[in-house]
Design a protein around this motif. Structure first.
Motif, PDB file in Angstrom:
ATOM      1  N   ASP A  16       0.850  -1.194   0.000  1.00 41.87           N
ATOM      2  CA  ASP A  16       0.000   0.000   0.000  1.00 41.87           C
ATOM      3  C   ASP A  16       0.887   1.247   0.000  1.00 41.87           C
ATOM      4  O   ASP A  16       1.493   1.586   1.017  1.00 41.87           O
ATOM      5  CB  ASP A  16      -0.910  -0.018   1.223  1.00 41.87           C
ATOM      6  CG  ASP A  16      -1.857   1.160   1.304  1.00 41.87           C
ATOM      7  OD1 ASP A  16      -1.845   2.030   0.396  1.00 41.87           O
ATOM      8  OD2 ASP A  16      -2.619   1.240   2.279  1.00 41.87           O
ATOM      9  N   PHE A  17       0.949   1.935  -1.129  1.00 44.79           N
ATOM     10  CA  PHE A  17       1.814   3.111  -1.258  1.00 44.79           C
ATOM     11  C   PHE A  17       1.422   4.211  -0.268  1.00 44.79           C
ATOM     12  O   PHE A  17       2.278   4.902   0.274  1.00 44.79           O
ATOM     13  CB  PHE A  17       1.782   3.633  -2.697  1.00 44.79           C
ATOM     14  CG  PHE A  17       2.724   4.771  -2.931  1.00 44.79           C
ATOM     15  CD1 PHE A  17       4.091   4.559  -2.968  1.00 44.79           C
ATOM     16  CD2 PHE A  17       2.249   6.058  -3.098  1.00 44.79           C
ATOM     17  CE1 PHE A  17       4.973   5.610  -3.164  1.00 44.79           C
ATOM     18  CE2 PHE A  17       3.123   7.110  -3.303  1.00 44.79           C
ATOM     19  CZ  PHE A  17       4.483   6.892  -3.337  1.00 44.79           C
ATOM     20  N   GLN A  18       0.125   4.387  -0.020  1.00 44.49           N
ATOM     21  CA  GLN A  18      -0.332   5.423   0.915  1.00 44.49           C
ATOM     22  C   GLN A  18       0.216   5.166   2.322  1.00 44.49           C
ATOM     23  O   GLN A  18       0.548   6.099   3.041  1.00 44.49           O
ATOM     24  CB  GLN A  18      -1.862   5.491   0.936  1.00 44.49           C
ATOM     25  CG  GLN A  18      -2.458   6.012  -0.345  1.00 44.49           C
ATOM     26  CD  GLN A  18      -1.984   7.411  -0.700  1.00 44.49           C
ATOM     27  OE1 GLN A  18      -1.848   8.270   0.158  1.00 44.49           O
ATOM     28  NE2 GLN A  18      -1.712   7.635  -1.964  1.00 44.49           N
ATOM     29  N   GLU A  19       0.309   3.912   2.696  1.00 43.69           N
ATOM     30  CA  GLU A  19       0.875   3.541   3.990  1.00 43.69           C
ATOM     31  C   GLU A  19       2.350   3.949   4.058  1.00 43.69           C
ATOM     32  O   GLU A  19       2.836   4.409   5.089  1.00 43.69           O
ATOM     33  CB  GLU A  19       0.724   2.027   4.162  1.00 43.69           C
ATOM     34  CG  GLU A  19       1.096   1.479   5.488  1.00 43.69           C
ATOM     35  CD  GLU A  19       0.853  -0.015   5.567  1.00 43.69           C
ATOM     36  OE1 GLU A  19       0.067  -0.421   6.434  1.00 43.69           O
ATOM     37  OE2 GLU A  19       1.444  -0.781   4.772  1.00 43.69           O
ATOM     38  N   ILE A  21       3.898   6.471   2.424  1.00 43.18           N
ATOM     39  CA  ILE A  21       4.138   7.921   2.467  1.00 43.18           C
ATOM     40  C   ILE A  21       3.493   8.604   3.667  1.00 43.18           C
ATOM     41  O   ILE A  21       3.701   9.796   3.876  1.00 43.18           O
ATOM     42  CB  ILE A  21       3.702   8.610   1.159  1.00 43.18           C
ATOM     43  CG1 ILE A  21       2.199   8.487   0.934  1.00 43.18           C
ATOM     44  CG2 ILE A  21       4.495   8.048  -0.015  1.00 43.18           C
ATOM     45  CD1 ILE A  21       1.692   9.272  -0.266  1.00 43.18           C
ATOM     46  N   ASP A  22       2.719   7.877   4.459  1.00 42.24           N
ATOM     47  CA  ASP A  22       2.089   8.439   5.653  1.00 42.24           C
ATOM     48  C   ASP A  22       3.137   8.578   6.766  1.00 42.24           C
ATOM     49  O   ASP A  22       3.592   7.580   7.315  1.00 42.24           O
ATOM     50  CB  ASP A  22       0.952   7.531   6.111  1.00 42.24           C
ATOM     51  CG  ASP A  22       0.202   8.063   7.323  1.00 42.24           C
ATOM     52  OD1 ASP A  22       0.663   9.049   7.943  1.00 42.24           O
ATOM     53  OD2 ASP A  22      -0.845   7.485   7.656  1.00 42.24           O
ATOM     54  N   ARG A  25       2.875   6.709  10.292  1.00 44.55           N
ATOM     55  CA  ARG A  25       3.043   5.260  10.408  1.00 44.55           C
ATOM     56  C   ARG A  25       4.528   4.946  10.386  1.00 44.55           C
ATOM     57  O   ARG A  25       5.257   5.471   9.556  1.00 44.55           O
ATOM     58  CB  ARG A  25       2.337   4.546   9.263  1.00 44.55           C
ATOM     59  CG  ARG A  25       0.832   4.821   9.260  1.00 44.55           C
ATOM     60  CD  ARG A  25       0.161   3.948   8.290  1.00 44.55           C
ATOM     61  NE  ARG A  25       0.199   2.584   8.809  1.00 44.55           N
ATOM     62  CZ  ARG A  25      -0.828   1.767   8.810  1.00 44.55           C
ATOM     63  NH1 ARG A  25      -1.966   2.174   8.325  1.00 44.55           N
ATOM     64  NH2 ARG A  25      -0.716   0.546   9.274  1.00 44.55           N
ATOM     65  N   VAL A  28       5.332  -0.602   7.368  1.00 46.80           N
ATOM     66  CA  VAL A  28       4.551  -0.833   6.150  1.00 46.80           C
ATOM     67  C   VAL A  28       4.372  -2.330   5.933  1.00 46.80           C
ATOM     68  O   VAL A  28       5.171  -3.138   6.402  1.00 46.80           O
ATOM     69  CB  VAL A  28       5.224  -0.221   4.903  1.00 46.80           C
ATOM     70  CG1 VAL A  28       5.261   1.275   4.970  1.00 46.80           C
ATOM     71  CG2 VAL A  28       6.614  -0.779   4.696  1.00 46.80           C
ATOM     72  N   LYS A  46       9.832   1.240   8.561  1.00 47.52           N
ATOM     73  CA  LYS A  46      10.292   2.144   7.506  1.00 47.52           C
ATOM     74  C   LYS A  46      11.778   2.468   7.650  1.00 47.52           C
ATOM     75  O   LYS A  46      12.477   2.608   6.661  1.00 47.52           O
ATOM     76  CB  LYS A  46       9.492   3.450   7.517  1.00 47.52           C
ATOM     77  CG  LYS A  46       8.092   3.322   7.014  1.00 47.52           C
ATOM     78  CD  LYS A  46       7.469   4.707   6.998  1.00 47.52           C
ATOM     79  CE  LYS A  46       6.029   4.704   6.653  1.00 47.52           C
ATOM     80  NZ  LYS A  46       5.482   6.077   6.642  1.00 47.52           N
ATOM     81  N   TRP A  61       8.310  11.227   4.686  1.00 44.37           N
ATOM     82  CA  TRP A  61       7.599   9.946   4.768  1.00 44.37           C
ATOM     83  C   TRP A  61       7.796   9.304   6.137  1.00 44.37           C
ATOM     84  O   TRP A  61       7.066   8.393   6.503  1.00 44.37           O
ATOM     85  CB  TRP A  61       8.107   8.967   3.719  1.00 44.37           C
ATOM     86  CG  TRP A  61       7.784   9.302   2.302  1.00 44.37           C
ATOM     87  CD1 TRP A  61       7.180  10.427   1.825  1.00 44.37           C
ATOM     88  CD2 TRP A  61       8.083   8.506   1.166  1.00 44.37           C
ATOM     89  NE1 TRP A  61       7.095  10.379   0.464  1.00 44.37           N
ATOM     90  CE2 TRP A  61       7.637   9.212   0.024  1.00 44.37           C
ATOM     91  CE3 TRP A  61       8.690   7.280   0.992  1.00 44.37           C
ATOM     92  CZ2 TRP A  61       7.772   8.708  -1.261  1.00 44.37           C
ATOM     93  CZ3 TRP A  61       8.830   6.782  -0.291  1.00 44.37           C
ATOM     94  CH2 TRP A  61       8.366   7.491  -1.405  1.00 44.37           C
TER      95      TRP A  61
END
Length: 75
Positions: A16-19, A21-22, A25, A28, A46, A61
């Protein structure tokens, strides 16, 4: 998107790319890219991941307060 685990140089596929760049969080979900069969989804910190080129992930990120952190360093 593929990233690399720092210690092992293994490639992982980000689920999940959104995960990714959040900045709120710290981990990932990704799949290790070993063998020809699709691997189970695992959780990776990360801070343990880099781009395949060896370049670190962008600070925005990783840290929701990156602007304040860089401001403090500059003063």
């Amino acid at each position: 998107m593929f990233l690399q685990v720092k210690d092992t140089n293994d490639l992982v596929k980000i689920v999940d790319f959104q995960e990714l760049i959040d900045p709120n969080r710290d981990s990932v979900h990704a799949q290790d890219q070993e063998g020809q069969e699709e691997q189970e989804t695992e959780i990776f910190k990360k801070e343990e991941l880099v781009f395949p080129s060896g370049e670190s992930l962008p600070l925005c990120w990783l840290d929701a307060n990156y602007r304040k952190a860089s401001y403090k360093k500059a003063s």
